[in-house]
Motif scaffolding. Sequence first.
Motif, short mmCIF file in Angstrom:
data_model
loop_
_atom_site.label_atom_id
_atom_site.label_comp_id
_atom_site.label_asym_id
_atom_site.label_seq_id
_atom_site.Cartn_x
_atom_site.Cartn_y
_atom_site.Cartn_z
N ALA A 176 0.85 -1.19 0.00
CA ALA A 176 0.00 0.00 0.00
C ALA A 176 0.88 1.24 0.00
N LYS A 213 -3.59 2.51 -3.50
CA LYS A 213 -4.26 2.12 -2.26
C LYS A 213 -3.86 0.70 -1.90
N SER A 214 -4.37 0.21 -0.78
CA SER A 214 -4.01 -1.13 -0.31
C SER A 214 -4.41 -2.21 -1.31
N ASP A 215 -5.45 -1.96 -2.09
CA ASP A 215 -5.87 -2.95 -3.09
C ASP A 215 -5.20 -2.72 -4.45
#
Length: 657
Positions: A376, A401-403
């Motif tokens: 991330a 982002k984290s995804d």
Amino acid sequence: MRKRSLTAATTLAVLFASAALAAGPAFADSSAVLPVKQTGAVVVDGVHHQVFVSDPANGKIVVTDYSGTVVKQLSSLPGVLGLELSPDSGTLYAAVRDADQIAVIDTATDTAGTPFTVGDNPVSVALAGGKLWFGYGAAGEGNIGSVDLSDDQHQVTLGEEGVFWYQGPTLDAAPGSDTLVAGSPGQSPVYLASYDVSSGTAKRLAFTSDAGSNLGDLEVTPDGKDVVVASGAPYHHQVFTTSDLTADGQYASDAYPNSVAIAADGAVAAGISGSYEPDVYVYRPGATTAVRQYDFPNTGQTTGADLLADAGLAWAPDGSRLFAVTSNSDGVYSLRTLDAPTKAATTVTVNAPSSATRAKQLTVTGKVASNIAVPAGARLTVTRTDLESPTGKALPAVTAKSDGTFSFTDTPPAGGSVKYKVSYAGDADHAAASGSDTVSVSRAKTSLTLNNNGKLYDYGKAVKFTAHLGTTYKNRTVEIWADPYGSDRPNKLVKSGKVDSHGNLSVTLNLYRDTKLTAKFAGDARYGTASAVSTAYDRVSVSTSVSGQYKSQSAWGHTYYFFHKTKNPLVTTKMTYYPGRAQKFEFQVYYQGAWHSGDPMYVKLGADGVSRVQITGDHSQDIGWRFRVRSSYVNGSSGDTVNSTTHGAWKYLTFTK
């Protein structure tokens, strides 16, 4: 052994050097054609940055640099197969099967020294326990021998195993190890044996016949604990402990395993001979899931992809590259250099709107993805390429982002095709990647005109054509192209330049054919492209003369040619020549106050543009009658369409006694 990419002497130096290499520029995967008919083994010399590939069919070793460029070819090595590098990478040993020798090659100069004469048909070589071991023997006579490198005489010992191997076995050992592993190539079932060679003789430690069928390759792990086997079946790469040859795991691959290479840090490259599946599966040390797969392209003539050669994989000693030898359906071999193979493949997808309005804000989204999650906050660079910035303009970086998703906004200052490129530099676990998408950004319309459309001109007439350009942003350049009718004349740029203060650009042309002129404006950052067409039509040159008359004089309002009844008039026409062109010849007679036409005829022009018509007959019946003739070019009917219809002047004649 068939290959070796690790040398004990250079391991530490390579590891220390890796930080500097990582700081340098990244290398993209590449491929180069190899001048070979067959391959036996491939090894990598990290000291001199060389790759050695044996070619038993041509009896040579091909030496390349890391990019695959051939730097030397070592010949007179009939049937050369197995290769092995010395611990300091200074010497290459090569099993020269058909010469019953082991070649000794200085890698600094790539020149051969005095070979070792050994047993019948040596096929493989491996260093272990201070000796050079070799597998040798034709069918039914396989065995293991050794060369004592510490002895000035290089004593050769044969028959280390007695009668056990059907043919010369494939050998391998870990660097500095006292354990030698041997396997039976191409045999079903595969025989696998390990030996303790610490005493200078080979003492068998273990044996198994559970190593599948049709052995293509084997390699011992750097710690000497395991041996990884690539047999055509089963459809995975088997792992056995070297101490007792019990199963110790496996590496998932696919049908027909045929190659394996293990890096200095224990990373495993497992290769198969597969036309429609991934060809190489790379595992990090201790991992059970491949971090990366390589699927080679099809460079041949069949539907299947290029195939990995048996024992066709080798690592650079620093682990930065994996080398693969492949062949296509045409028998062409290539050396493929695979960069950063232990880094997970990464993809960057970019999604921009298909169209947008200039100077209006738009949003771009996307995602950076890998089979190993990207951390991330990963920093992504953004570049916009457009008509204002054709080499690209850096925009503010964005973070994932984290995804792995990201988004950003931009207000495109220029219209036309606008590309947004998002790049991820990679990290210790991920390869670099980039992606892009293109937006069609609106541009205003401008006007462009070109005069003289539809006008008809005499042959060779000098005509001035003027293009007029309306409002634009920065670009004020206009091109004028002239395309004469006829396939033998190309469309040609006749004027290019900036319009004057009135928006005009002119060119004067001498017209010899019907001509289509086109004015073009290439557009700029705010105004779109524009074009205007003007077709100017052009007559041919035509003249007609009459001969054979005894006089000419003005009569009945025209100049008449007078002929005796015994003379046949000759009418000569000169017309602009074109291949296959014919002039239309018309003949009329005056009767009861009007001219009446006879049947016209088409007469081919000579290469000089001249045609002649003689008027024959019983002219005693023509006495007192008035006649006239004319030659014309008729677009289409005269054999071509490159000019406009043109009529020559009437010529008047009459007959007397």
